[in-house]
Design an enzyme around this catalytic site. Structure first.
Site, PDB file in Angstrom:
ATOM      1  N   ASP A   1      79.953  44.298  -8.467  1.00 52.32           N
ATOM      2  CA  ASP A   1      79.134  45.410  -7.997  1.00 52.32           C
ATOM      3  C   ASP A   1      78.079  44.795  -7.074  1.00 52.32           C
ATOM      4  O   ASP A   1      77.195  44.077  -7.536  1.00 52.32           O
ATOM      5  CB  ASP A   1      78.482  46.112  -9.199  1.00 52.32           C
TER       6      ASP A   1
ATOM      7  N   LYS B   1      71.646  51.488  -0.534  1.00 54.20           N
ATOM      8  CA  LYS B   1      70.627  50.434  -0.629  1.00 54.20           C
ATOM      9  C   LYS B   1      70.493  49.665   0.687  1.00 54.20           C
ATOM     10  O   LYS B   1      69.414  49.380   1.130  1.00 54.20           O
ATOM     11  CB  LYS B   1      70.945  49.462  -1.769  1.00 54.20           C
TER      12      LYS B   1
ATOM     13  N   TRP C   1      72.750  48.483 -14.860  1.00 51.82           N
ATOM     14  CA  TRP C   1      73.975  48.852 -14.141  1.00 51.82           C
ATOM     15  C   TRP C   1      75.188  48.166 -14.759  1.00 51.82           C
ATOM     16  O   TRP C   1      76.251  48.764 -14.890  1.00 51.82           O
ATOM     17  CB  TRP C   1      73.861  48.545 -12.650  1.00 51.82           C
TER      18      TRP C   1
HETATM   19  C1  LIG Z   1      72.087  51.893  -7.323  1.00 56.31           C
HETATM   20  C2  LIG Z   1      73.067  51.069  -8.046  1.00 56.31           C
HETATM   21  C3  LIG Z   1      74.182  51.636  -8.682  1.00 56.31           C
HETATM   22  C4  LIG Z   1      74.423  53.129  -8.760  1.00 56.31           C
HETATM   23  O1  LIG Z   1      74.904  53.597  -7.582  1.00 56.31           O
HETATM   24  P1  LIG Z   1      75.337  55.143  -7.429  1.00 56.31           P
HETATM   25  O2  LIG Z   1      75.874  55.131  -6.032  1.00 56.31           O
HETATM   26  O3  LIG Z   1      74.099  55.956  -7.588  1.00 56.31           O
HETATM   27  O4  LIG Z   1      76.345  55.446  -8.439  1.00 56.31           O
HETATM   28  C5  LIG Z   1      75.084  50.796  -9.290  1.00 56.31           C
HETATM   29  N1  LIG Z   1      74.905  49.456  -9.299  1.00 56.31           N
HETATM   30  C6  LIG Z   1      73.843  48.883  -8.704  1.00 56.31           C
HETATM   31  C7  LIG Z   1      73.689  47.400  -8.733  1.00 56.31           C
HETATM   32  C8  LIG Z   1      72.881  49.672  -8.058  1.00 56.31           C
HETATM   33  O5  LIG Z   1      71.830  49.102  -7.467  1.00 56.31           O
END
Ligand SMILES: *Cc1c(COP(=O)(O)O)cnc(C)c1O
Length: 356
Positions: A166, A190, A99
């Site tokens: 993030d 999540k 990511w």
């Molecule tokens: C799942 C995830 C993403 C991607 O998220 P989307 O909403 O599918 O774009 C980005 N960063 C992390 C740390 C993730 O776990």
């Protein structure tokens, strides 16, 4: 059979949030219409988004000088929106996994990227230490929980420049000192709600410092000004987020959630550490509380499919490791009950009895 949902995302949500969403889909608060049928500009929806923002601020103790947005596009759109709005010359990134790499790729479209450290040398199984954040960077970007590799930055780092995080897979899992961050974002799917909505927490003073024109929809200022209602927001996912936040509050808030998460993770990590057949993939001090990665020891590698089948027969769902790590990954998000962790542990012990 009861399923134990270890999916990495979209993933398990509190049962009560799902039930109340189902009710709201049939009829919202006795108004004679479904949540699916009402205007995002109605007072009924305004009450929902207001409560969602208020609970998010309350539970995370977000200071008054921060805005909270609920947008579309996923965390992946934030990989681009962050540099679009904040990167004038150079940004610094910590490379801790897939990511982070995706975020770096987007940032490079807008300016120079200084990768301050990377754990790519060991397939991202640790969080780098002792790196220097350049003081002339426009911002420093981290991924606090690396969902795929199972590492986590479980403290609020000091940074000489604006810090962007993030937190897709560990928001609402521990108290955070929001004031150390300039911007925090994540997909909801999540730990917060269904797919389709993205949260952004940001300080407005970081905006307006880049020369480029920014398309209206990609400009944070648009969404701040319109309270996330510039265009039609993901109304139903926002509703479920509100229900999840109500559930966290009813349990006693984030301190309580953190205790529960640590208890679950310790149970599983202790099992892995004392196992004859299984071994963890992550350096101990970098271990994630949310995504627990493990593999079979070298001499048992041929038993991988057998364990997957065995676990499946016992109701385990979503424990296959990501293809870039292999083995197994158990995601132990907020809503996963400790009984499910215990069921997985029992399953591992039983499998060992037969095979080791
Ligand atoms: C799942 C995830 C993403 C991607 O998220 P989307 O909403 O599918 O774009 C980005 N960063 C992390 C740390 C993730 O776990």
């Amino acid at each position: 059979m009861k399923k134990h949902n270890f999916n990495a995302g979209p993933s398990i949500l509190p049962r009560i949030a799902i039930e109340n969403t189902a009710k709201a889909v049939l009829e919202l608060n006795g108004i004679g219409m479904s949540i699916l049928e009402i205007s995002h500009r109605s007072k009924d929806f305004q009450a929902i988004i207001d409560e969602t923002v208020a609970l998010f601020k309350e539970l995370l103790k977000i200071p008054d000088n921060y805005h909270v947005l609920f947008l579309g596009g996923g965390a992946s759109l934030q990989f681009c929106m962050v540099p679009y709005n904040l990167l004038q010359k150079k940004a610094a990134y910590l490379e801790t996994g897939v990511w982070a790499q995706k975020a770096i790729k987007e940032a490079k479209l807008f300016g120079a990227v200084d990768i301050v450290a990377s754990s790519g040398d060991k397939n991202f199984n640790y969080i780098p230490k002792n790196f220097t954040i350049p003081e002339n960077a426009d911002y420093f970007h981290i991924t606090t929980n690396n969902t795929i590799f199972g590492t986590e930055i479980r403290y609020d780092m000091d940074s000489p420049v604006n810090m962007v995080a993030d937190m897709s897979s560990d928001i609402l899992t521990r108290p955070i000192d929001i004031s150390k961050y300039a911007l925090i974002y994540g997909g909801a799917q999540k730990n917060l709600g269904p797919a389709g909505v993205t949260f952004v927490i940001l300080r407005e003073d970081i905006l307006g410092k880049v020369d480029r024109p920014i398309p209206t929809m990609l400009n944070y200022k648009t969404h701040i000004k319109e309270g996330s209602l510039f265009n039609t927001p993901p109304c139903l996912p926002i509703y479920t987020c509100m229900e999840t936040l109500r559930w966290i509050k009813s349990l006693g808030g984030i301190e309580k959630i953190k205790e529960m998460n640590i208890e679950k993770a310790n149970l599983l990590y202790n099992t892995i550490d004392n196992s004859k057949m299984f071994v963890g993939t992550v350096e101990k001090e970098s271990r994630s509380i949310m995504n627990i990665c493990f593999v079979l020891k070298e001499q048992y590698k041929d038993k991988e499919d057998a364990f997957m089948d065995f676990a499946k027969s016992k109701g385990m769902v979503g424990i296959k490791g990501h293809r870039s790590v292999g083995g197994f990954r158990a995601s132990t998000y907020n809503a996963l009950p400790i009984e499910s962790v215990q069921a997985l542990i029992d399953c591992m012990h039983e499998f060992e009895k037969i095979n080791a």
